[in-house]
Each structure stands twice: as structure tokens, then as C-alpha cells.
Design a protein around this motif. Structure first.
Motif, PDB file in Angstrom:
ATOM      1  N   ASP A   1       5.168   4.861   3.143  1.00  0.00           N
ATOM      2  CA  ASP A   1       4.846   6.467   3.208  1.00  0.00           C
ATOM      3  C   ASP A   1       5.460   6.987   1.737  1.00  0.00           C
ATOM      4  OD1 ASP A   1       4.295   5.647   5.717  1.00  0.00           O
ATOM      5  OD2 ASP A   1       5.552   6.843   6.732  1.00  0.00           O
TER       6      ASP A   1
ATOM      7  N   ASP B   1       9.647   5.262   3.836  1.00  0.00           N
ATOM      8  CA  ASP B   1       9.743   4.245   4.901  1.00  0.00           C
ATOM      9  C   ASP B   1       8.474   3.223   4.914  1.00  0.00           C
ATOM     10  OD1 ASP B   1      11.867   5.411   6.216  1.00  0.00           O
ATOM     11  OD2 ASP B   1      10.590   7.018   7.234  1.00  0.00           O
ATOM     12  N   THR B   2       8.895   2.092   5.363  1.00  0.00           N
ATOM     13  CA  THR B   2       7.819   1.177   5.163  1.00  0.00           C
ATOM     14  C   THR B   2       7.453   0.385   6.512  1.00  0.00           C
ATOM     15  OG1 THR B   2       8.496   0.697   2.784  1.00  0.00           O
ATOM     16  CG2 THR B   2       7.599  -1.110   4.099  1.00  0.00           C
ATOM     17  N   THR B   3       6.230   0.246   6.613  1.00  0.00           N
ATOM     18  CA  THR B   3       5.501  -0.565   7.879  1.00  0.00           C
ATOM     19  C   THR B   3       5.103  -2.074   7.417  1.00  0.00           C
ATOM     20  OG1 THR B   3       4.851   1.461   8.693  1.00  0.00           O
ATOM     21  CG2 THR B   3       4.057  -0.291   9.920  1.00  0.00           C
ATOM     22  N   GLN B   4       5.506  -3.033   7.947  1.00  0.00           N
ATOM     23  CA  GLN B   4       5.292  -4.110   7.810  1.00  0.00           C
ATOM     24  C   GLN B   4       4.537  -5.042   8.556  1.00  0.00           C
ATOM     25  OE1 GLN B   4       7.085  -5.488   4.683  1.00  0.00           O
ATOM     26  NE2 GLN B   4       5.935  -7.355   4.760  1.00  0.00           N
TER      27      GLN B   4
ATOM     28  N   ILE C   1       3.295  -1.113   4.016  1.00  0.00           N
ATOM     29  CA  ILE C   1       2.612   0.301   3.961  1.00  0.00           C
ATOM     30  C   ILE C   1       3.678   1.101   3.894  1.00  0.00           C
ATOM     31  CG2 ILE C   1       1.024   2.016   5.149  1.00  0.00           C
ATOM     32  CD1 ILE C   1       0.113  -0.424   6.878  1.00  0.00           C
TER      33      ILE C   1
ATOM     34  N   LEU D   1       1.832  -7.434   4.340  1.00  0.00           N
ATOM     35  CA  LEU D   1       1.564  -6.216   3.823  1.00  0.00           C
ATOM     36  C   LEU D   1       2.690  -5.123   3.989  1.00  0.00           C
ATOM     37  CD1 LEU D   1      -0.600  -4.004   2.921  1.00  0.00           C
ATOM     38  CD2 LEU D   1      -1.619  -3.735   5.166  1.00  0.00           C
TER      39      LEU D   1
ATOM     40  N   LEU E   1       1.894   7.042   7.192  1.00  0.00           N
ATOM     41  CA  LEU E   1       1.274   6.146   8.172  1.00  0.00           C
ATOM     42  C   LEU E   1       1.261   6.838   9.366  1.00  0.00           C
ATOM     43  CD1 LEU E   1      -0.537   3.552   8.652  1.00  0.00           C
ATOM     44  CD2 LEU E   1       1.742   2.467   9.569  1.00  0.00           C
ATOM     45  N   VAL E   2      -0.184   7.158  10.071  1.00  0.00           N
ATOM     46  CA  VAL E   2      -0.197   7.578  11.515  1.00  0.00           C
ATOM     47  C   VAL E   2      -1.083   6.715  12.176  1.00  0.00           C
ATOM     48  CG1 VAL E   2      -1.268   9.734  12.670  1.00  0.00           C
ATOM     49  CG2 VAL E   2      -0.146  10.095  10.342  1.00  0.00           C
TER      50      VAL E   2
ATOM     51  N   TYR F   1       0.768  -1.126   0.009  1.00  0.00           N
ATOM     52  CA  TYR F   1      -0.059   0.047   0.106  1.00  0.00           C
ATOM     53  C   TYR F   1       0.776   1.270   0.092  1.00  0.00           C
ATOM     54  CZ  TYR F   1      -4.474  -2.517   1.556  1.00  0.00           C
ATOM     55  OH  TYR F   1      -5.452  -3.507   1.765  1.00  0.00           O
TER      56      TYR F   1
ATOM     57  N   VAL G   1       0.711   5.048   1.085  1.00  0.00           N
ATOM     58  CA  VAL G   1       0.074   6.364   1.707  1.00  0.00           C
ATOM     59  C   VAL G   1       0.871   7.385   1.826  1.00  0.00           C
ATOM     60  CG1 VAL G   1      -1.378   4.509   3.056  1.00  0.00           C
ATOM     61  CG2 VAL G   1       0.693   5.507   3.926  1.00  0.00           C
TER      62      VAL G   1
END
Lengths: 308, 308
Positions: free
Chosen positions: B95, B100-103, B93, B91, B20-21, B15, B17
Motif C-alpha cells: 500500500d 503495509d504489505t500483503t504477501q 502488494i 507477490l 489493497l481492498v 506491486y 497500489v
């Protein structure tokens, strides 16, 4: 039969994590999936209330298949129209400790002109057997902004009461087609009319074409401005819980009472009792049936003005 | 033919975005999906290098169907074994502004004893035609912790060179079955052996059963401790980029060079050039073919010890 239309259906996915930390890696504890989109939520509540309910709108791709598979065992009947694109997912990431939720909403599938025509044909066929219809939620890409106005006109031509629950430009256009009911929240109403004071805004929305406006005021209940009178309805006491789906439950309450020929105070009592019972339910978007039965006779409905 | 085994395949979803917040609502700009799991990534690189490649492992449910649909047009041949459970999603995510990626990683499907037996039969059949095999990644729930050890023994009984790329207890058990190669990173090696110093840890891993240990040292390249000698291989200069999939590309490099009968220095040069070209690629997990061709002759491979 009650018909609900969800043009931008969704597969609602929920992840449970310990705590969401941006730019970190997370193991997802539980994954749950359920059919989503406002009109499907409304239909699920109507089904639980024992109403014969049909859902239409668009569903497509692998996500659409999963959505239809999850819908199959539920009471609402599936009259969704297939599209080539992939039905969107919404992802709710819930922190286990606090219950705080982070929401990510995919864009909907691109809908072609031919797919829109197929939806219109299905809708025209279903509306002849409907006692009431709800048009719910956002529009997917490719569907023209006057789509709800078109669906409102078809319902009115068939003399079927029509409730519109959307926002922004689709609401503005839809209202001009003179729906029987609109159910905006305070923000949607302010965005439409420019007025923050709910009664003033509701009156303005009626001037724009809505026969009746049911403004949801969150924990304070609803304000209804209708040709038969103006009322405020509120739960017996404020409740705490998860407001997800409370608005959809209110729509189900209004629609079911309308289909049963009940008057405005009874419609509003049902809307407020159902939405409050939804906030109280442990699972987001479900309603607590026991709480609903207890709340229904205890909702306060007060006339705040004669028919305008 | 080169065979890769991915017991815990994944549909990798990305994704995009704005940022991410936590506890906010986000519109997802782009959604992309691709077949994932380490062995599928290795196979994709092998396919791009022109190797005849077959993938096996488990795939099931709606997510498994999507994964197989995305795999169909790619070079690796699909010999995945169906399971009743749903293949997991991962997934990422990202930014938009910073990259930067959140996994978020879903748990894998529960695999039954009968499904494991079906995998073993498929594997035994495929291994007879394989020039080399890679066993990659984590185990899904229900698969016994000695699963990789079992697959290593079958490969050795068929005289097919076998590379094991996993971590934790499955690595510990798998090494005891004497695989030809293991490719741990520094953390995995330290977890296995208790030693942080790579050469000491690699020697220890060999004592535990691995014939050759290729320790990946991130941007510094690899350390190889083998019966033929000990080498350090490094890119001509440090590079910046996205390290996702760099380890899988290194496995593909080692395996392809092994299948072609190349010697250790050539295998290591290929592993380092491919993993560096993966870090440099604009799309995570892909490799930059031009960068690979330029890097391959420029990787430094230095002997740091005789055969031990």
C-alpha cells in the motif's frame, strides 16, 4: 476471416486463496494463466464458434512469450506484433469459499513510435483479407489517443465492417471516425454522452459518428440503435454467475453474425445468448456451449422503434 | 568460493497500489521483479560484500528464465539446475500510503526424481571448490523431506562448513545430519524443540545434532550457542524499518566471516550489523552499506557462558 485487435494484451493470472486478508501472508492454492485482453477473449469465442480468426496487437517480454505460448494451441491465428516492453499481467485473486475476486491490473508496456508503425503495417496487410474487424480494449502507454480512429479509418477505406469496443477518450475519438458498430456498456455510454437513459445516449453516440450502437445493459440484455431500426434483446430469464467476459462474448456474437450476413435480430440474439452462456459457464470468460445452443432460439428480440 | 543452495527459488514480484481492498479492482502503479528465495538473497549480500559466490538450486519455466535473466548481471554465479516446472512467484502488494504489505506465495514447481539427481551431481561438483555452503529455505513439491540432511552429509564428507536455514520437518531431519550451523528464529526453534526460552531451545537443538545454533531474536539481535562458548550480540540501539531479508543478511554475515576464518564474536558482530543495515535500507531485502560500516564496530557481543 475475422480480425481482432488487442493493443493492450494481457496475461490473465488467477490465484486461488482461502480468503484474501490485507497485510497478511497467503499460500496460493492454484495458479492459472491464460491469454487475455478483450480482443483475445473475443477471438477465443469466435474460434470456438468455428470462425477463422486472426489476432493482432502487441506482445512483448517474458509475459508476451508466455501469452503467445498459451495462444499457440488455440484456433485463433497469432499475428501479434513484438514490442520491447513486457506485456502486462492482470491478477485475479479468488477467495475459495465465496468466489469473491480481487483484481490487480498491471500497466501495459511502453509502445514506441516504430512499434506503432509496425502494428499499422500488419493491420493494413491483414485487413485486406478480413470479413470484419473488432478493435478492443484500452491503449497501452505510448500509443496516441486517436489510435482507434486511425484503425477505424483504415478499415472503412478497405470496406471492412469495423466494431469498436473501448471507453473514455479513445472511444470518443474512435466514434468520430465513423465505425460501423460500437458496443459500450451503460457506464461507458453515459461517460461519452452525458446521458444515463440508454436510448437517448445511444442516439447521441450515433450523432457523434457510430453507425450502430449496441448498448449492453448487463443482465437485461442489449439495446441496439441502428440505421435499420431499434431493438431490445434479452435472455429468456435472468441468470446468476460470473459476468467476466460476457461483453467480449457479445462482441463475438455480433461480429460472427455480421460476417455471416445475418440481420440485426439474429445478430442481437447471438450476442445475448453468447453473453448469457458466458455468465453461466463455470470458468470465468469461457462460454457454456450447451447453454448457448438452448438459449439462442429463446432470446427475446423486440423492435422498439423504426429506423432513425 | 561460497556456495548457496536454494531448492525453492522464487521470482519476487512487488506491486504498489494505493491501498489493497478485498473484492475491488486496482491499478498497479509500479511492478518490480527480482531473483528471490533465501539462498539467492544470501548470495546477493555475499556478492555485495565482495565474496566469490555461486548459487545452485532449481529454476524452470518462463519464471525461471526471468529469474536467471535478472541474476545474470549480478555478482553471484548461476549454477541453477533446470527443471520442467515453473519457478514460483512471490507477490508482495504494498500500500503506497502506509507501506503495509500483503504477501501471496505461489507453490513451487513439482521436482522429479531425475531433477533431484541432477541437483545432487551439480552440488557434489561445486562443493569441492567451496569454502562454506548455506542450505536455505523451503523444499519444492517432489523433493524428499530428508533432502537437506542428504546435502549436509555431502558437505561434511567434503569437510566444507555447512549452514542450514530452514524450518519444520526439513530442519528436524537436517539437524540430525549434524550441520555446523543452524540459524532458526525464535518461532522455528520453539517449533523444533518445544522450548520458548532461547538458550534452553538452542541447547536442545545442539543435542539434536547442530554443532552451533545462532538463534535470531529479531530487533534484539542473536543468541549463539556454540562449542566455543555462548554469546548474545545486539545492535547498539533498536532500529525501525522493514525486516524483510534481515535473516538472510545475518546468514551472509555468518558465512562470510566463517569463510574468512574470523572467530565467533566477529561472526556475530557481522551478522547483527548486516541484518540491522538491512532493516534500515529503503529497499526491502537490500542492505545499507554505510549503515553496515557504521554499525559493525558498535555491535555489542557479550559472552553469556563458557563452552558447553
Amino acid at each position: 476471416m475475422i480480425l481482432t485487435v488487442t493493443l493492450n494484451t494481457a496475461l490473465d493470472v488467477t490465484y486461488t486463496v482461502d480468503a484474501l486478508v490485507p497485510h497478511a501472508s497467503h499460500r496460493v492454492g492454484e495458479v492459472s494463466e491464460r491469454p487475455g485482453g478483450k480482443g483475445l477473449n473475443v477471438a477465443r469465442v469466435l474460434g470456438a464458434l468455428g470462425h477463422d480468426t486472426v489476432v493482432t496487437g502487441f506482445a512483448g517480454g517474458a509475459t508476451g512469450d508466455v501469452l503467445r505460448g498459451l495462444l499457440a494451441p488455440l484456433p485463433p491465428r497469432d499475428a501479434l506484433v513484438p514490442v520491447a516492453g513486457n506485456t502486462r499481467r492482470t491478477l485475479a485473486i479468488t477467495d475459495r469459499s465465496t468466489g469473491d475476486t480481487t483484481q490487480l491490473n498491471e500497466p501495459g508496456p511502453q509502445v514506441s513510435a516504430a512499434e506503432w508503425v509496425a502494428l499499422l503495417r500488419t493491420y493494413e496487410e491483414l485487413i485486406t483479407a478480413a470479413d470484419a474487424v473488432a478493435l478492443c480494449g484500452s491503449l497501452p502507454p505510448g500509443v496516441h489517443v486517436g489510435a482507434y480512429a486511425e484503425l477505424v479509418r483504415i478499415a472503412r477505406a478497405a470496406s471492412v465492417p469495423v466494431l469498436l469496443d473501448t471507453s473514455g477518450e479513445p472511444l470518443r475519438r474512435g466514434i468520430a471516425a465513423r465505425p460501423d458498430l460500437v458496443k459500450p456498456n451503460a457506464d461507458e455510454l453515459a461517460q461519452l454522452t452525458g446521458f444515463r437513459e440508454p436510448l437517448r445516449a445511444a442516439r447521441d453516440a450515433r450523432r457523434r459518428g457510430a453507425h450502430a450502437v449496441i448498448a449492453s445493459l448487463g443482465p437485461e440484455g442489449v439495446l441496439a440503435d441502428t440505421p435499420e431500426g431499434t431493438w431490445r434483446a434479452a435472455p429468456p430469464a435472468p441468470v446468476r454467475g460470473n459476468p467476466t467476459g460476457a461483453g467480449d462474448s457479445a462482441v463475438a456474437g455480433l461480429l460472427s453474425a455480421l460476417a455471416e450476413g445475418l440481420d440485426w435480430p439474429q445478430r442481437l440474439a447471438r450476442a445475448v445468448a453468447l453473453s448469457t452462456a458466458t455468465v453461466l459457464a463455470p470458468v470465468a470468460g469461457e462460454f457454456d456451449a450447451t447453454a448457448y445452443a438452448e438459449l439462442l432460439p429463446r432470446v427475446s428480440v423486440k423492435s422498439v422503434g423504426a429506423a432513425a
